[in-house]
Design a protein around this motif. Structure first.
Motif: not given
Length: 192
Positions: A65-77
């Motif tokens: 519910t927090q605004s202005n949050i940075n979400i970074n996901i490191l995954t693979k292709l």
């Protein structure tokens, strides 16, 4: 036999804990909810290092519910051949579903997905990490796919030692940078 003192977490996460280790039993009859609750505590950033996902796994973001949050996901292709577009399409669907969930919660997402390209028979990483606000770090025993409705037991270990936590954070940053340095451009979603 060694006796270990555990307590069942009473906030309906479905986990038992002992110190910094949280154990989920698939036979508990409850869906695992600790991961989602950890995500919901983030104030500035969420960093997820997980090589496996499905589009349905985006549901883990439902409690943010927090605004202005940075979400970074490191995954693979995992690319089978040079004509393979399915993996990229799955990541696009995954990102779109995350954005849709967050928007339903009134949040404009700041989402970046960094991808390693793993070719057939190449080695990649296995462990999964979750980092909240660059302060709290967790080693997660199963992929985010299993954080919705697990069919097997797993654990989540909070890394409380500052040097170990900082080591994990630095490794994740280096992996994200190497995606760029090797010419593997991150798939970035920076829409405001």
């Amino acid at each position: 036999m060694i006796s270990v003192s555990t307590k069942i977490i009473t906030d309906s996460t479905g986990f038992e804990n002992c110190g910094n280790y949280y154990y989920y039993s698939a036979s508990s009859g409850q869906p695992p909810r600790l991961y989602q609750q950890i995500l919901s505590r983030a104030k500035k950033s969420i960093d997820i290092w997980d090589p496996y996902f499905t589009v349905e796994a985006a549901k883990i973001f439902d409690e943010i519910t927090q605004s202005n949050i940075n979400i970074n996901i490191l995954t693979k292709l995992k690319i089978v051949n040079k004509y393979d577009t399915q993996a990229k399409e799955e990541i696009d669907k995954f990102a779109d579903e995350i954005k849709n969930i967050l928007r339903r919660n009134g949040i404009t997402p700041n989402l970046s997905i960094y991808c390693y390209i793993v070719k057939k028979f190449e080695k990649d990483w296995h462990d999964r990490y979750l980092i909240i606000d660059e302060i709290d770090a967790y080693l997660v025993g199963t992929s985010i796919n299993e954080q919705i409705s697990a069919v097997k037991d797993f654990g989540i270990h909070q890394i409380s030692n500052p040097s170990e936590r900082d080591f994990i954070i630095q490794k994740m940053k280096a992996c994200k940078e190497s995606c760029n340095h090797r010419g593997y451009n991150p798939i970035g979603y920076h829409r405001h």
